[in-house]
Write a protein that holds these residues in place. Structure first.
Motif, short mmCIF file in Angstrom:
data_model
loop_
_atom_site.label_atom_id
_atom_site.label_comp_id
_atom_site.label_asym_id
_atom_site.label_seq_id
_atom_site.Cartn_x
_atom_site.Cartn_y
_atom_site.Cartn_z
N ARG A 1 46.09 52.06 42.17
CA ARG A 1 47.18 51.56 41.34
C ARG A 1 47.93 50.41 42.03
O ARG A 1 48.22 49.38 41.41
CB ARG A 1 48.15 52.70 41.03
N GLU A 2 48.19 50.56 43.32
CA GLU A 2 48.98 49.54 44.02
C GLU A 2 48.15 48.28 44.29
O GLU A 2 48.69 47.17 44.30
CB GLU A 2 49.56 50.12 45.30
N LEU A 3 46.84 48.44 44.49
CA LEU A 3 45.99 47.26 44.64
C LEU A 3 45.95 46.46 43.33
O LEU A 3 46.05 45.23 43.34
CB LEU A 3 44.59 47.67 45.06
N ARG A 4 45.79 47.16 42.22
CA ARG A 4 45.78 46.46 40.93
C ARG A 4 47.13 45.78 40.65
O ARG A 4 47.18 44.70 40.08
CB ARG A 4 45.44 47.44 39.80
N ALA A 5 48.21 46.42 41.07
CA ALA A 5 49.53 45.83 40.86
C ALA A 5 49.73 44.60 41.74
O ALA A 5 50.48 43.69 41.38
CB ALA A 5 50.61 46.87 41.15
N LEU A 6 49.07 44.57 42.89
CA LEU A 6 49.22 43.44 43.80
C LEU A 6 48.47 42.20 43.31
O LEU A 6 48.90 41.06 43.55
CB LEU A 6 48.73 43.84 45.19
N ALA A 7 47.34 42.41 42.62
CA ALA A 7 46.50 41.28 42.22
C ALA A 7 47.25 40.21 41.42
O ALA A 7 47.14 39.03 41.74
CB ALA A 7 45.29 41.80 41.43
N PRO A 8 48.02 40.55 40.37
CA PRO A 8 48.73 39.49 39.64
C PRO A 8 49.79 38.79 40.49
O PRO A 8 50.08 37.61 40.26
CB PRO A 8 49.36 40.22 38.45
N ARG A 9 50.35 39.49 41.47
CA ARG A 9 51.32 38.84 42.35
C ARG A 9 50.63 37.78 43.20
O ARG A 9 51.18 36.70 43.44
CB ARG A 9 51.99 39.87 43.25
N VAL A 10 49.42 38.07 43.64
CA VAL A 10 48.66 37.10 44.41
C VAL A 10 48.26 35.91 43.53
O VAL A 10 48.31 34.75 43.96
CB VAL A 10 47.41 37.75 45.04
N ARG A 11 47.88 36.19 42.28
CA ARG A 11 47.56 35.10 41.37
C ARG A 11 48.77 34.18 41.19
O ARG A 11 48.63 32.95 41.12
CB ARG A 11 47.13 35.64 40.02
N TYR B 1 35.27 43.38 53.93
CA TYR B 1 34.80 43.61 52.56
C TYR B 1 35.23 42.49 51.62
O TYR B 1 36.28 41.88 51.79
CB TYR B 1 35.36 44.91 52.01
N ASP B 2 34.41 42.28 50.60
CA ASP B 2 34.87 41.61 49.39
C ASP B 2 35.29 42.69 48.41
O ASP B 2 34.85 43.85 48.50
CB ASP B 2 33.75 40.76 48.77
N VAL B 3 36.14 42.31 47.46
CA VAL B 3 36.62 43.30 46.50
C VAL B 3 36.51 42.73 45.09
O VAL B 3 36.74 41.54 44.88
CB VAL B 3 38.08 43.72 46.79
N THR B 4 36.12 43.59 44.16
CA THR B 4 36.02 43.22 42.75
C THR B 4 36.79 44.24 41.93
O THR B 4 36.54 45.45 42.05
CB THR B 4 34.56 43.19 42.29
N LEU B 5 37.74 43.76 41.14
CA LEU B 5 38.51 44.63 40.26
C LEU B 5 37.79 44.71 38.91
O LEU B 5 37.81 43.77 38.13
CB LEU B 5 39.93 44.08 40.07
N LYS B 6 37.14 45.84 38.66
CA LYS B 6 36.46 46.07 37.40
C LYS B 6 37.43 46.73 36.42
O LYS B 6 38.45 47.28 36.83
CB LYS B 6 35.22 46.95 37.62
N PRO B 7 37.10 46.72 35.13
CA PRO B 7 38.01 47.36 34.16
C PRO B 7 38.28 48.83 34.46
O PRO B 7 39.40 49.30 34.30
CB PRO B 7 37.28 47.18 32.83
N ALA B 8 37.25 49.58 34.91
CA ALA B 8 37.42 51.02 35.11
C ALA B 8 37.36 51.44 36.57
O ALA B 8 37.58 52.62 36.87
CB ALA B 8 36.36 51.78 34.32
N SER B 9 37.03 50.53 37.48
CA SER B 9 36.89 50.92 38.88
C SER B 9 37.16 49.71 39.77
O SER B 9 37.32 48.58 39.30
CB SER B 9 35.49 51.47 39.15
N ILE B 10 37.21 49.98 41.08
CA ILE B 10 37.37 48.93 42.08
C ILE B 10 36.21 49.05 43.05
O ILE B 10 35.92 50.13 43.57
CB ILE B 10 38.71 49.07 42.83
#
Length: 249
Positions: A83-93, A33-42
């Motif tokens: 929640r944990e996926l969103r928290a991981l994104a800035p760490r990857v950045r 999969y590709d993944v897109t973090l939207k403001p209200a959903s993933i």
């Protein structure tokens, strides 16, 4: 299977990338999969097989446009996954930004071994700084792995190579010509070899330098494994396991 990380990998400078293959090798993680973090959903999406689209929003799940009934435990699991996926994104950045800085420094160090003129070196530093600034903006703004498909990464790398390598080659070529006219054929030959071997010689050395990023990538592996565990037991509207992320040995 295409290798994807469920967060935001990024291209690094001069054809060096924090690629899905590196995530797979370090964390044994892959995804179709590709993944897109939207403001209200993933949103997770892929061309095949079904489910093609998986969207989660605060404990609610839809696959290919159909709502999926979840019990209370599954809703809790899905909410924690989000929640944990969103928290991981800035760490990857952050890792990506460190990789970018490392790539720029590595390229500067490599070119310092060349006998470049002062004007060429100043112009090289200016161009590298401009490319680095563009990449930092792209990393900060990106919320989707679609931004870092292999063809996009290759396009970025080719643009940088087309901008930087001729600058170096022209400088070394002119110096080789000047040396030959002075009768210093040994220096002329060495400079010509440097000029013709830029593209093939720089990349493996830069990739070797980028290995210093591996401990930072490895530090994210437990969070990725945690996501793989959280998805267990979740199915699409037609009963297919989601299998958003695979983690193996």
């Amino acid at each position: 299977m295409r290798l994807r990380l469920l967060v935001l990998p990024c291209a690094l400078l001069a054809a060096t990338s924090l690629s899905a293959q590196e995530w797979a090798a370090t964390c044994h993680a892959s995804s179709s999969y590709d993944v897109t973090l939207k403001p209200a959903s993933i949103l997770f999406d892929r061309p095949s097989p079904a489910p093609f689209h998986v969207e989660m929003q605060q404990g609610a799940l839809r696959t290919d446009g159909n709502a999926v009934h979840l019990n209370a435990e599954q809703q809790d699991r899905l909410t924690v996954f989000e929640r944990e996926l969103r928290a991981l994104a800035p760490r990857v950045r952050t890792v990506a930004q460190h990789g970018l800085d490392l790539a720029v420094q590595a390229l500067q160090d490599e070119t310092r071994t060349m006998s470049l003129g002062a004007d060429t070196r100043a112009e090289l530093d200016r161009r590298l700084a401009a490319h680095a600034a563009t990449f930092r903006q792209r990393i900060a703004a990106s919320n989707s792995t679609h931004d870092w498909q292999a063809d996009v990464v290759d396009q970025y790398a080719n643009q940088i190579a087309a901008d930087v390598l001729p600058l170096l080659a022209n400088d070394l070529g002119q110096q080789a010509l000047d040396a030959a006219m002075r009768g210093d054929l040994q220096t002329a030959s060495r400079l010509r070899d440097q000029a013709t071997g830029l593209a093939s010689g720089l990349r493996p050395r830069l990739e070797q330098r980028m290995q210093a990023l591996q401990p930072q990538i490895a530090a994210l592996c437990p969070a990725i494994t945690r996501l793989a565990d959280l998805q267990q037991g979740l199915h699409g509207s037609k009963g297919h396991p989601l299998n958003l992320l695979y983690v193996g040995q």
